[in-house]
Design a protein around this motif. Structure first.
Motif, short mmCIF file in Angstrom:
data_model
loop_
_atom_site.label_atom_id
_atom_site.label_comp_id
_atom_site.label_asym_id
_atom_site.label_seq_id
_atom_site.Cartn_x
_atom_site.Cartn_y
_atom_site.Cartn_z
N TYR A 335 -83.81 7.24 -21.83
CA TYR A 335 -85.19 6.88 -21.41
C TYR A 335 -85.32 6.93 -19.90
O TYR A 335 -86.31 7.42 -19.36
N GLN A 336 -84.28 6.41 -19.25
CA GLN A 336 -84.31 6.38 -17.79
C GLN A 336 -84.42 7.80 -17.24
O GLN A 336 -85.19 8.06 -16.32
N HIS A 337 -83.64 8.69 -17.84
CA HIS A 337 -83.66 10.09 -17.40
C HIS A 337 -85.07 10.68 -17.55
O HIS A 337 -85.58 11.35 -16.65
N LEU A 338 -85.71 10.38 -18.69
CA LEU A 338 -87.07 10.90 -18.93
C LEU A 338 -88.03 10.40 -17.87
O LEU A 338 -88.81 11.16 -17.31
N HIS A 339 -87.94 9.08 -17.58
CA HIS A 339 -88.89 8.50 -16.62
C HIS A 339 -88.65 9.00 -15.21
O HIS A 339 -89.60 9.40 -14.53
N ILE A 340 -87.37 9.00 -14.82
CA ILE A 340 -87.07 9.39 -13.43
C ILE A 340 -87.45 10.84 -13.20
O ILE A 340 -88.05 11.18 -12.18
N ASN A 341 -87.12 11.69 -14.16
CA ASN A 341 -87.37 13.12 -13.96
C ASN A 341 -88.69 13.59 -14.51
O ASN A 341 -88.96 14.80 -14.59
N VAL A 396 -84.68 16.71 -25.09
CA VAL A 396 -83.74 16.43 -24.01
C VAL A 396 -82.46 15.87 -24.63
O VAL A 396 -82.52 14.98 -25.47
N PHE A 397 -81.32 16.43 -24.23
CA PHE A 397 -80.04 15.94 -24.75
C PHE A 397 -79.22 15.34 -23.61
O PHE A 397 -79.23 15.85 -22.48
N SER A 398 -78.53 14.25 -23.94
CA SER A 398 -77.75 13.54 -22.92
C SER A 398 -76.37 14.19 -22.79
O SER A 398 -75.95 14.95 -23.66
N PRO A 399 -75.63 13.84 -21.73
CA PRO A 399 -74.31 14.43 -21.54
C PRO A 399 -73.38 14.11 -22.72
O PRO A 399 -73.35 12.99 -23.22
N GLY A 400 -72.66 15.12 -23.17
CA GLY A 400 -71.69 14.94 -24.26
C GLY A 400 -72.30 14.95 -25.65
O GLY A 400 -71.59 14.95 -26.66
N GLU A 401 -73.62 14.98 -25.74
CA GLU A 401 -74.28 14.94 -27.04
C GLU A 401 -74.21 16.31 -27.72
O GLU A 401 -74.33 17.34 -27.05
N ALA A 460 -71.07 27.40 -34.99
CA ALA A 460 -70.31 26.80 -33.88
C ALA A 460 -70.88 25.44 -33.52
O ALA A 460 -71.97 25.07 -33.94
N ASN A 461 -70.05 24.68 -32.76
CA ASN A 461 -70.51 23.39 -32.22
C ASN A 461 -71.10 23.64 -30.85
O ASN A 461 -70.49 24.36 -30.03
N ILE A 462 -72.25 23.06 -30.59
CA ILE A 462 -72.85 23.21 -29.26
C ILE A 462 -72.99 21.81 -28.66
O ILE A 462 -73.61 20.93 -29.29
N ARG A 463 -72.40 21.62 -27.49
CA ARG A 463 -72.43 20.30 -26.86
C ARG A 463 -73.07 20.38 -25.48
O ARG A 463 -72.79 21.31 -24.72
N SER A 464 -73.91 19.39 -25.21
CA SER A 464 -74.58 19.36 -23.91
C SER A 464 -73.57 18.86 -22.87
O SER A 464 -72.95 17.81 -23.07
N ILE A 465 -73.44 19.60 -21.77
CA ILE A 465 -72.47 19.18 -20.75
C ILE A 465 -73.07 18.05 -19.90
O ILE A 465 -72.50 16.98 -19.80
N GLY A 466 -74.24 18.29 -19.33
CA GLY A 466 -74.93 17.21 -18.60
C GLY A 466 -76.21 16.90 -19.38
O GLY A 466 -76.24 17.04 -20.61
N TYR A 467 -77.26 16.50 -18.69
CA TYR A 467 -78.55 16.39 -19.37
C TYR A 467 -79.09 17.80 -19.55
O TYR A 467 -79.02 18.61 -18.63
N SER A 468 -79.56 18.09 -20.72
CA SER A 468 -80.12 19.45 -20.89
C SER A 468 -81.51 19.37 -21.52
O SER A 468 -81.76 18.56 -22.41
N ASP A 469 -82.31 20.24 -20.97
CA ASP A 469 -83.72 20.31 -21.34
C ASP A 469 -83.90 21.54 -22.21
O ASP A 469 -83.74 22.65 -21.72
N LEU A 470 -84.21 21.34 -23.48
CA LEU A 470 -84.28 22.50 -24.39
C LEU A 470 -85.66 22.60 -25.01
O LEU A 470 -86.41 21.63 -25.07
N PHE A 471 -85.94 23.78 -25.50
CA PHE A 471 -87.11 23.97 -26.36
C PHE A 471 -86.57 24.30 -27.74
O PHE A 471 -85.72 25.19 -27.86
N SER A 472 -87.04 23.61 -28.74
CA SER A 472 -86.60 23.99 -30.10
C SER A 472 -87.73 24.75 -30.78
O SER A 472 -88.91 24.52 -30.52
#
Ligand code: CMP
Length: 709
Positions: A335-341, A396-401, A460-472
């Motif tokens: 949530y914090q990431h969403l608000h700050i950015n 939005v995906f968090s790091p490691g997710e 395959a497994n796909i993992r977010s390294i940092g915060y990632s902003d995606l469109f699905s």
């Protein structure tokens, strides 16, 4: 090329600005003029027919003019009352006030001219006909109000003196124009809440100002310094200056309206009345301040809630379900990431109220930069991208997710807007590839690539390294869009196949099997269509057979009937001529009834009947018992009826077919084709029947002749 383009865009903008200067007519000529010569603008300016100028109320000029009109209206609303109550102020700055007065009058007149030339929409079309515009304005109550606000009441100065600017009070009637200007500004401004609060403050200021002026006038009337409530004695140097007079009154008035601070107690009735009126107004002012500020705060919160999901509710939910601290922390961070950015997750919801084409335009301008970075979409048509952008959902995906895990069923594919993601092995550590901005993934499991061993499962497994902003993009939406753009589909499949081949997950025989499967499918389809044709033919033949069978049966029955009738008739022939005739008639009647059944065979049937009668007499010559005659006739008739009934019911099943045949025939005839149509079986049958009848008649006649000889 670019430079020329830029120049032409700029010159277009200037042309648009010129349009309201030059009027509609001059504009058409003006465009060419501006293109051709630099000096033409000046020449055209002189040619402008100002009388024919029409203002579009949606254009910038009208908006700017409304804002300009705020000045004279506010000037009159503030200054007239000030000069009326503060005589010193009025007289000391008289030349300034008079200049401003007549300047404001000039603007009022200009405003009336502009209103007269302002077009209006009729069924969505801007009316520019000046006669119509004039008629509309002159017949409206706005015109009366504008006219009243411009009446030359200044002549009353001669009666009441120059120190009574109250004679210009009619200038206040232009207030609705101010409201119009403020409303327009409110819809246009990017900060509507700030604007609303400012507007409220200005209204309150004007109210306090009026109250201050009236307080000073009342004090003057009662006598300055006569008690503690009124304005102190102006002869006192401390309270003599004009500025002090105004500020003191404004302060006093503000105290009352905000109900803050101690105002001196009134001691006279007039003072009490003034205070009562002020306190009542103060309640309203206070309520409107509280209400408006409350509204602004609520609308700000609502805006935040629409932009970002409500964190408070989620927090309460997590607490009530005793969710682990670690998971709660991750959610908080998200949530914090969403608000700050300032990541807006619900843009589709926010833009929902706009029409589709506008939504598309917004989505294109917001997301196109991202999509154009995606390799497969770079070469795509604009229309494909426009369709795609509306279907993208931000995530939005968090790091490691993990965005997806190997073996899961795929429901959507992803486009990376921002951030980095890794294709990792099952151990979660080994990285096969890193995907970044402009890449996409997750398409293999949703594309049904032939020969894909994993089917609709993630490869395959796909993992977010940092915060990632995606469109699905959901499987359904992608399939929808790609069905109309096969090139893009092939492109996507090709990329998927490459990955699958690298991973060894593409069946070698996949392509061949695909071809084989396609061939088998084509064969099956061909067989099916052949079968259909054959079935149709068979059905037709069956119907034709049924029809001829029925007719033959009917004919046999009829012949039997007639034979039976003749048999009963013969013995009586000699004795009772009349009776025989009657019976003959009766049989004839039955035969006639039979005839109706046998379609189109009347003539043939008649011929046959005669022959049968002849034959009956000639052949038999036996006496048939009279008693049995009646019975047999009766039973034969019943039998015949039964047969006809049966035939009729038999017909029912084939009715539709017969009808279709008829329809086909009619359709052919309508086409001008007189040949028997597909469904002309009945006609063919009839002709066949006729042929058969004539043949049998011939053979019958031959036989008769032989017997006679
Ligand atoms: N080696 C790879 N390099 C890049 N992307 C991959 C690789 N392997 C798998 N992917 C992507 O990861 C996605 C996982 O889900 P899918 O199988 O639907 O589609 C897959 C591909 O888009």
């Amino acid at each position: 090329m670019d430079k020329t383009g830029e120049v032409s865009i700029r010159s277009n903008q200037w042309q648009r600005v010129l349009r309201w200067h030059l009027g509609q007519k001059a504009n058409e000529e003006g465009e060419d003029g501006v293109k051709d010569e630099g000096n033409t603008y000046l020449g055209l300016k002189l040619k402008v027919n100002w009388k024919e100028l029409v203002v579009d109320p949606a254009e910038q000029f009208y908006y700017v003019w409304l804002q300009v009109m705020i000045l004279p209206i506010v000037y009159n609303w503030v200054i007239i009352i000030l000069r009326t109550c503060f005589t010193a102020i009025a007289l000391n700055y008289l030349p300034v006030w008079l200049t401003l007065d007549y300047l404001s009058d000039l603007m009022y007149i200009t405003d009336m001219i502009i209103t007269l030339h302002t077009g209006y929409l009729d069924q969505g079309i801007l009316i520019k006909d000046l006669t119509q515009l004039r008629k509309r304005y002159l017949h409206s109550k706005h015109f009366l109000r504008d006219l009243a606000s411009l009446l030359p009441t200044d002549f009353l100065y001669f009666a009441f003196g120059i120190e009574t600017p109250l004679v210009r009070i009619n200038r206040l009637l232009r207030l609705p124009r101010l409201n119009e200007a403020l409303d327009r500004m409110e819809t246009r401004t990017s900060y509507p809440n700030t604007f609303r609060i400012s507007k409220l403050m200005i209204y309150i200021f004007v109210l306090i100002h009026w109250n201050a002026c009236l307080y000073f006038a009342l004090s003057n009337y009662i006598g300055f310094g006569s008690d503690r409530w009124v304005y102190p004695n102006v002869t006192n140097a401390q309270f003599a200056s004009m500025r002090r007079q105004y500020f003191y009154c404004f302060w006093f008035s503000a105290q009352i309206f905000t109900t803050v601070g101690d105002t001196p107690l009134p001691s006279r009735e007039e003072e009490y009345l003034f205070m009562i009126a002020d306190l009542l107004i103060a309640v309203l002012v206070f309520a409107s301040i509280v209400g408006n500020v409350g509204n602004v705060i609520t609308s700000l919160r609502d805006r935040d809630n629409v932009f970002f999901p409500n964190h408070e509710l989620v927090k309460a939910y997590l607490r009530s379900h005793h969710i682990s601290k670690e998971l709660r922390q991750r959610i908080d961070n998200w949530y914090q990431h969403l608000h700050i950015n300032k990541k807006i997750m619900r843009e589709n919801e926010i833009l929902q109220q706009l029409p589709v084409h506008m939504r598309t335009e917004i989505a294109v301008s917001v997301h196109l930069p991202t999509l154009s970075k995606v390799t497969i979409f770079q070469s795509c048509e604009k229309s494909l991208l426009e369709e795609l952008v509306l279907k993208l959902t931000p995530q939005v995906f968090s790091p490691g997710e993990y965005v997806c895990r190997k073996g899961d069923v795929g429901h959507e594919m992803y486009i990376i807007k921002e951030g980095k993601l890794a294709v990792v092995a099952d151990d979660g550590v080994t990285e096969f590839a890193v995907l970044s901005e402009g890449n996409f993934f997750g398409e293999i499991s949703i594309l049904n690539i032939k020969g894909n061993k994993s089917g609709n499962r993630r490869t395959a497994n796909i993992r977010s390294i940092g915060y990632s902003d995606l469109f699905s993009l959901s499987k359904e939406d992608l399939t929808d869009v790609l069905s109309e753009f096969p090139a893009a589909k092939r492109h996507l499949e090709e990329k998927g196949r490459q990955i699958l081949t690298k991973m060894g997950m593409l069946e070698e025989s996949g392509e061949a099997a695909e071809g084989e499967a396609e061939k088998v499918e084509t064969k099956i389809k061909r067989l099916e269509s052949n079968l259909e044709v054959l079935q149709t033919k068979l059905a037709r033949l069956m119907v034709e057979f049924e029809s001829s069978n029925r007719k033959m049966r009917a004919r046999v029955e009829q012949l039997e009937l007639e034979v039976a009738a003749l048999e009963t008739q013969l013995p009586e022939d000699g004795d009772e001529g009349d009776g025989a005739l009657g019976r003959e008639e009766g049989v004839g009647g039955e035969v006639e009834w039979e005839r109706e059944e046998a379609e189109g065979e009347e003539e043939e049937e008649e011929g046959l009947n005669i022959k049968v009668k002849k034959q009956g007499r000639g052949e038999d010559g036996n006496d048939v018992p009279k008693e049995g005659d009646g019975e047999s006739t009766k039973s034969t008739k019943e039998d015949a009826e039964r047969i006809v009934e049966r035939d009729k019911s038999g017909l029912k099943g084939t009715d539709n077919w017969e009808k279709k045949k008829k329809d086909d025939g009619e359709t052919n005839r309508e086409r001008g084709d007189d040949r028997p149509g597909k469904g002309d079986g009945a006609e063919i049958e009839l002709e066949n029947g006729k042929k058969e009848n004539s043949e049998s008649r011939e053979s019958e006649e031959k036989r008769q002749e032989e017997e006679d000889s």
